[in-house]
Scaffold this motif. Structure first.
Motif, short mmCIF file in Angstrom:
data_model
loop_
_atom_site.label_atom_id
_atom_site.label_comp_id
_atom_site.label_asym_id
_atom_site.label_seq_id
_atom_site.Cartn_x
_atom_site.Cartn_y
_atom_site.Cartn_z
N LEU A 130 -6.78 3.44 -0.18
CA LEU A 130 -6.25 2.10 -0.38
C LEU A 130 -6.39 1.74 -1.86
CD1 LEU A 130 -7.67 0.13 2.70
CD2 LEU A 130 -5.40 1.17 2.43
N GLN A 151 0.82 -1.21 0.00
CA GLN A 151 0.00 0.00 0.00
C GLN A 151 0.85 1.26 0.00
OE1 GLN A 151 -3.34 0.38 -0.44
NE2 GLN A 151 -3.19 -1.81 -0.90
N ARG A 179 0.39 4.01 -2.81
CA ARG A 179 0.04 5.39 -2.47
C ARG A 179 1.01 6.37 -3.12
NH1 ARG A 179 -1.78 5.60 3.97
NH2 ARG A 179 -3.96 4.95 3.60
#
Length: 396
Positions: free
Chosen positions: A72, A53, A57
């Motif tokens: 997410l 993640q 991101r």
């Protein structure tokens, strides 16, 4: 990301760990972060989920800006997600048409639904994949006027809403390493199902920009959108979402803001004529929308050759719909003569553009044996039926 990884991540400890893990990109940084998290005693599965993640991101900032820091993602979901600035344009269509209850069918990670919810539309987002739907639920959690349902887009009861937005799944199922499906009958929902829904309900549809134009219904407004010169999508609009008298639109988003060229149909090509003082390369959205002829006429110009998307004019014009170049000289497309000319001019850096010639720019550049400090743009194309090289400089 699998369901078990997501479950580990969607806990107070998991989210807290993610929020204090910075975005990572290079291999050395990844190793250091993994080592630190493992030394703190965190479960390896949670560490893997957090690291994935954190990387996504970081990658997502180009599409979602600062919003990416709280969202997410799945790898496939991010790849297929609508850029937030484009999603805002979609949402604006529904708001302008007075449609207040919208279903986002095939919502993915929720990018379009986020933009709709931000305009106070009541949004029902639907996805058939459990992990993707859970990710969308997280991303939409801050908007009470948005909800996510797990289900098949084709089975959704459209009487529940005023309008629908569809993004048919055009790749194989999964969260990473998916492949593109060429046959519209294999999409989910199929293109026939999408167009059938559009006959009774105001509908917007997101498709790939390179779709076969013969598949576009005559009843739809077809809008190609580019962001920073990259054509990112074709959107089809039906019913009140389509603007009266417009069947072709090229929307260009960049540092200049948002600009649009529209027409009632494909534009008639401009006539072919000799190379003028300036050469223009139309934006890809203008080319896809087949509005090149209208652009040429707006520039008081004409085409350089039949079937080649370059426009020439004796006017220097700044336009969001094309990149402009001042013509310095023209030569036959002969690598030895070009190499000698560029060496004589002290040219060491060359931007190569091409249309209508079978040339690999990277290999061609090597053969030029460039040296010097000067810069030039080299446009390789056909002029008067002959393969030619046009030496140019970009208009500021």
């Amino acid at each position: 990301m699998e369901a078990a990884e997501l479950a580990a991540l969607l806990t107070p400890d998991g989210m807290a760990l993610l929020d204090r893990t910075p975005g990572v990109s290079d291999g050395g940084e990844i190793v250091r972060v993994v080592s630190r998290l493992r030394s703190e005693g965190h479960d390896p599965q949670l560490v893997s989920a957090v690291l994935t993640q954190a990387k996504l991101r970081q990658k997502a900032r180009g599409k979602f800006g600062d919003f990416a820091a709280r969202m997410l993602f799945t790898e496939a979901g991010l790849e297929q997600a609508t850029r937030l600035q484009v999603a805002a344009q979609h949402a604006g269509r529904f708001a302008a048409a007075g449609l207040t209850r919208v279903a986002d069918l095939g919502c993915g990670i929720g990018g379009d639904a986020m933009a709709m919810a931000a305009l106070d539309l009541d949004v029902t987002a639907v996805d058939r994949d459990e992990v993707t739907a859970a990710v969308a639920t997280h991303n939409l959690a801050v908007w009470p006027n948005a909800r996510v349902e797990l289900g098949d887009a084709a089975a959704f009861d459209v009487s529940r809403v005023d309008g629908i937005w569809m993004d048919p799944a055009r790749r194989t199922s999964g969260h990473s390493d998916t492949r593109r499906l060429a046959d519209p009958d294999d999409w989910s929902p199929s293109l026939d199902t999408v167009f059938a829904a559009a006959t009774s309900t105001p509908t917007g549809v997101k498709l790939g920009p390179g779709i076969d134009r013969d598949l576009i219904p005559d009843t739809a407004e077809a809008q190609w959108t580019s962001v920073d010169r990259e054509v990112v999508e074709l959107a089809l609009w039906f019913g009140p979402l389509a603007r009266p008298g417009i069947r072709r639109a090229a929307t260009v988003i960049g540092a200049h803001g948002i600009a649009e060229m529209t027409g009632p149909a494909d534009a008639e090509d401009a006539e072919v004529g000799p190379l003028g003082a300036y050469l223009y390369e139309p934006d890809g959205a203008v080319i896809r929308a087949r509005l090149i002829g209208d652009l040429a006429r707006a520039l008081d110009g004409h085409m350089v050759s039949d079937g080649i998307a370059y426009v020439t004019s004796d006017r220097a014009v700044t336009t969001p719909f094309a990149q402009g170049f001042r013509v310095l000289d023209t030569m036959p497309l002969d690598v030895k003569r070009l190499s000698a000319r560029l060496a004589a001019d002290g040219i060491g850096t060359v931007e190569i553009k091409k249309r209508g010639v079978d040339v690999d720019p990277a290999q061609f550049r090597k053969r030029l044996r460039l040296r010097g400090t000067g810069r030039v743009t080299l446009v390789l194309t056909r002029l008067d039926g002959r393969h030619s090289a046009v030496l140019c400089e970009r208009l500021s």
